[in-house]
Scaffold this motif. Structure first.
Motif, PDB file in Angstrom:
ATOM      1  N   GLY A  10       0.760  -1.241   0.000  1.00 57.76           N
ATOM      2  CA  GLY A  10       0.000   0.000   0.000  1.00 57.76           C
ATOM      3  C   GLY A  10       0.789   1.289   0.000  1.00 57.76           C
ATOM      4  O   GLY A  10       0.378   2.246   0.629  1.00 57.76           O
ATOM      5  N   GLY A  11       1.887   1.367  -0.678  1.00 58.08           N
ATOM      6  CA  GLY A  11       2.642   2.613  -0.690  1.00 58.08           C
ATOM      7  C   GLY A  11       3.217   2.944  -2.049  1.00 58.08           C
ATOM      8  O   GLY A  11       3.166   2.146  -2.974  1.00 58.08           O
ATOM      9  N   TRP A  12       3.785   4.135  -2.136  1.00 59.84           N
ATOM     10  CA  TRP A  12       4.430   4.609  -3.356  1.00 59.84           C
ATOM     11  C   TRP A  12       5.931   4.493  -3.244  1.00 59.84           C
ATOM     12  O   TRP A  12       6.670   5.274  -3.828  1.00 59.84           O
ATOM     13  CB  TRP A  12       4.042   6.055  -3.618  1.00 59.84           C
ATOM     14  CG  TRP A  12       2.623   6.201  -4.037  1.00 59.84           C
ATOM     15  CD1 TRP A  12       1.573   6.524  -3.239  1.00 59.84           C
ATOM     16  CD2 TRP A  12       2.097   6.017  -5.333  1.00 59.84           C
ATOM     17  NE1 TRP A  12       0.420   6.558  -3.970  1.00 59.84           N
ATOM     18  CE2 TRP A  12       0.721   6.251  -5.271  1.00 59.84           C
ATOM     19  CE3 TRP A  12       2.664   5.672  -6.568  1.00 59.84           C
ATOM     20  CZ2 TRP A  12      -0.103   6.155  -6.381  1.00 59.84           C
ATOM     21  CZ3 TRP A  12       1.838   5.585  -7.674  1.00 59.84           C
ATOM     22  CH2 TRP A  12       0.479   5.822  -7.573  1.00 59.84           C
ATOM     23  N   TYR A  13       6.396   3.546  -2.453  1.00 59.98           N
ATOM     24  CA  TYR A  13       7.821   3.402  -2.187  1.00 59.98           C
ATOM     25  C   TYR A  13       8.245   1.964  -2.376  1.00 59.98           C
ATOM     26  O   TYR A  13       7.455   1.046  -2.238  1.00 59.98           O
ATOM     27  CB  TYR A  13       8.135   3.824  -0.741  1.00 59.98           C
ATOM     28  CG  TYR A  13       7.684   5.214  -0.439  1.00 59.98           C
ATOM     29  CD1 TYR A  13       8.472   6.297  -0.801  1.00 59.98           C
ATOM     30  CD2 TYR A  13       6.466   5.452   0.175  1.00 59.98           C
ATOM     31  CE1 TYR A  13       8.048   7.598  -0.547  1.00 59.98           C
ATOM     32  CE2 TYR A  13       6.036   6.741   0.435  1.00 59.98           C
ATOM     33  CZ  TYR A  13       6.831   7.808   0.072  1.00 59.98           C
ATOM     34  OH  TYR A  13       6.413   9.081   0.313  1.00 59.98           O
ATOM     35  N   ALA A  14       9.517   1.795  -2.671  1.00 60.00           N
ATOM     36  CA  ALA A  14      10.120   0.458  -2.712  1.00 60.00           C
ATOM     37  C   ALA A  14      11.363   0.504  -1.831  1.00 60.00           C
ATOM     38  O   ALA A  14      12.036   1.528  -1.747  1.00 60.00           O
ATOM     39  CB  ALA A  14      10.517   0.080  -4.138  1.00 60.00           C
ATOM     40  N   MET A  15      11.647  -0.597  -1.194  1.00 63.18           N
ATOM     41  CA  MET A  15      12.880  -0.727  -0.429  1.00 63.18           C
ATOM     42  C   MET A  15      13.862  -1.485  -1.318  1.00 63.18           C
ATOM     43  O   MET A  15      13.515  -2.509  -1.905  1.00 63.18           O
ATOM     44  CB  MET A  15      12.635  -1.499   0.869  1.00 63.18           C
ATOM     45  CG  MET A  15      11.662  -0.829   1.825  1.00 63.18           C
ATOM     46  SD  MET A  15      12.188   0.797   2.412  1.00 63.18           S
ATOM     47  CE  MET A  15      13.584   0.378   3.447  1.00 63.18           C
ATOM     48  N   CYS A  16      15.063  -0.966  -1.438  1.00 63.65           N
ATOM     49  CA  CYS A  16      16.078  -1.556  -2.314  1.00 63.65           C
ATOM     50  C   CYS A  16      17.306  -1.903  -1.481  1.00 63.65           C
ATOM     51  O   CYS A  16      17.848  -1.051  -0.782  1.00 63.65           O
ATOM     52  CB  CYS A  16      16.434  -0.549  -3.400  1.00 63.65           C
ATOM     53  SG  CYS A  16      17.681  -1.117  -4.558  1.00 63.65           S
ATOM     54  N   ARG A  17      17.727  -3.151  -1.549  1.00 58.74           N
ATOM     55  CA  ARG A  17      18.925  -3.583  -0.824  1.00 58.74           C
ATOM     56  C   ARG A  17      20.138  -2.994  -1.529  1.00 58.74           C
ATOM     57  O   ARG A  17      20.265  -3.092  -2.742  1.00 58.74           O
ATOM     58  CB  ARG A  17      19.011  -5.103  -0.779  1.00 58.74           C
ATOM     59  CG  ARG A  17      20.153  -5.596   0.070  1.00 58.74           C
ATOM     60  CD  ARG A  17      19.971  -7.082   0.388  1.00 58.74           C
ATOM     61  NE  ARG A  17      21.117  -7.603   1.069  1.00 58.74           N
ATOM     62  CZ  ARG A  17      21.407  -7.407   2.349  1.00 58.74           C
ATOM     63  NH1 ARG A  17      20.598  -6.683   3.090  1.00 58.74           N
ATOM     64  NH2 ARG A  17      22.473  -7.927   2.887  1.00 58.74           N
ATOM     65  N   ILE A  18      21.049  -2.404  -0.759  1.00 55.69           N
ATOM     66  CA  ILE A  18      22.215  -1.767  -1.359  1.00 55.69           C
ATOM     67  C   ILE A  18      23.240  -2.810  -1.768  1.00 55.69           C
ATOM     68  O   ILE A  18      23.283  -3.905  -1.219  1.00 55.69           O
ATOM     69  CB  ILE A  18      22.842  -0.711  -0.421  1.00 55.69           C
ATOM     70  CG1 ILE A  18      23.420  -1.360   0.827  1.00 55.69           C
ATOM     71  CG2 ILE A  18      21.828   0.361  -0.073  1.00 55.69           C
ATOM     72  CD1 ILE A  18      24.239  -0.426   1.688  1.00 55.69           C
ATOM     73  N   PRO A  19      24.076  -2.495  -2.746  1.00 52.36           N
ATOM     74  CA  PRO A  19      25.097  -3.446  -3.206  1.00 52.36           C
ATOM     75  C   PRO A  19      26.118  -3.742  -2.109  1.00 52.36           C
ATOM     76  O   PRO A  19      26.355  -2.919  -1.214  1.00 52.36           O
ATOM     77  CB  PRO A  19      25.768  -2.735  -4.373  1.00 52.36           C
ATOM     78  CG  PRO A  19      24.937  -1.550  -4.691  1.00 52.36           C
ATOM     79  CD  PRO A  19      24.090  -1.258  -3.506  1.00 52.36           C
ATOM     80  N   GLY A  20      26.750  -4.890  -2.194  1.00 51.70           N
ATOM     81  CA  GLY A  20      27.724  -5.321  -1.203  1.00 51.70           C
ATOM     82  C   GLY A  20      28.934  -4.422  -1.073  1.00 51.70           C
ATOM     83  O   GLY A  20      29.554  -4.361  -0.016  1.00 51.70           O
ATOM     84  N   TRP A  21      29.296  -3.700  -2.124  1.00 57.51           N
ATOM     85  CA  TRP A  21      30.480  -2.845  -2.058  1.00 57.51           C
ATOM     86  C   TRP A  21      30.271  -1.599  -1.217  1.00 57.51           C
ATOM     87  O   TRP A  21      31.215  -0.978  -0.760  1.00 57.51           O
ATOM     88  CB  TRP A  21      30.958  -2.440  -3.454  1.00 57.51           C
ATOM     89  CG  TRP A  21      29.928  -1.823  -4.330  1.00 57.51           C
ATOM     90  CD1 TRP A  21      29.228  -2.439  -5.327  1.00 57.51           C
ATOM     91  CD2 TRP A  21      29.450  -0.478  -4.282  1.00 57.51           C
ATOM     92  NE1 TRP A  21      28.352  -1.561  -5.902  1.00 57.51           N
ATOM     93  CE2 TRP A  21      28.471  -0.347  -5.285  1.00 57.51           C
ATOM     94  CE3 TRP A  21      29.761   0.637  -3.503  1.00 57.51           C
ATOM     95  CZ2 TRP A  21      27.789   0.842  -5.522  1.00 57.51           C
ATOM     96  CZ3 TRP A  21      29.079   1.831  -3.734  1.00 57.51           C
ATOM     97  CH2 TRP A  21      28.107   1.922  -4.726  1.00 57.51           C
ATOM     98  N   ALA A  22      29.018  -1.193  -0.991  1.00 60.92           N
ATOM     99  CA  ALA A  22      28.746   0.007  -0.198  1.00 60.92           C
ATOM    100  C   ALA A  22      28.832  -0.321   1.288  1.00 60.92           C
ATOM    101  O   ALA A  22      28.348  -1.354   1.735  1.00 60.92           O
ATOM    102  CB  ALA A  22      27.367   0.558  -0.540  1.00 60.92           C
ATOM    103  N   ARG A  23      29.439   0.571   2.052  1.00 59.58           N
ATOM    104  CA  ARG A  23      29.615   0.357   3.499  1.00 59.58           C
ATOM    105  C   ARG A  23      28.263   0.292   4.208  1.00 59.58           C
ATOM    106  O   ARG A  23      28.029  -0.576   5.038  1.00 59.58           O
ATOM    107  CB  ARG A  23      30.478   1.475   4.079  1.00 59.58           C
ATOM    108  CG  ARG A  23      30.779   1.355   5.546  1.00 59.58           C
ATOM    109  CD  ARG A  23      31.733   2.447   6.029  1.00 59.58           C
ATOM    110  NE  ARG A  23      31.526   3.745   5.403  1.00 59.58           N
ATOM    111  CZ  ARG A  23      30.722   4.698   5.885  1.00 59.58           C
ATOM    112  NH1 ARG A  23      30.067   4.528   6.996  1.00 59.58           N
ATOM    113  NH2 ARG A  23      30.592   5.847   5.239  1.00 59.58           N
ATOM    114  N   ASP A  24      27.380   1.233   3.871  1.00 59.54           N
ATOM    115  CA  ASP A  24      26.043   1.260   4.481  1.00 59.54           C
ATOM    116  C   ASP A  24      25.111   2.116   3.619  1.00 59.54           C
ATOM    117  O   ASP A  24      25.524   2.679   2.608  1.00 59.54           O
ATOM    118  CB  ASP A  24      26.093   1.771   5.922  1.00 59.54           C
ATOM    119  CG  ASP A  24      26.679   3.171   6.056  1.00 59.54           C
ATOM    120  OD1 ASP A  24      26.614   3.961   5.087  1.00 59.54           O
ATOM    121  OD2 ASP A  24      27.201   3.477   7.137  1.00 59.54           O
TER     122      ASP A  24
END
Length: 93
Positions: A10-24
């Motif tokens: 029910g939202g206008w957003y998606a959660m995206c997992r960041i790539p492994g190379w990024a610290r956080d």
């Protein structure tokens, strides 16, 4: 080089997992804005609301939230740039 996403109900957003190379998520969000002109929100403040979409709180720092509202062409270009950033950095590291 594939993006993992979770769609909260029910939202206008998606959660995206960041790539492994990024610290956080903060580092990834800063890089996207600075180098690719794409704004995303680091995940921790939003993870509690995304729990129903399969995002665990302990893993919150590995996710960013992407707004999918607005002009579809702009959203599509933003997602394209996000993918480009993920792939380019993966090749460089």
């Amino acid at each position: 080089g594939r993006l993992v996403t979770r769609m909260p109900p029910g939202g206008w957003y998606a959660m995206c997992r960041i790539p492994g190379w990024a610290r956080d998520a903060d580092e990834f969000a800063d890089l996207l804005l600075r180098e690719y002109g794409v704004g995303v929100a680091p995940g921790p403040p939003f993870v509690a609301r995304a729990a129903g979409a399969g995002v665990a709180y302990a893993d919150a720092g590995r996710w960013v939230r992407i707004a999918l509202c607005g002009n579809p062409a702009v959203v599509e270009e933003g997602v394209r740039r996000l993918c480009r950033a993920s792939i380019a950095r993966q090749r460089n590291d």
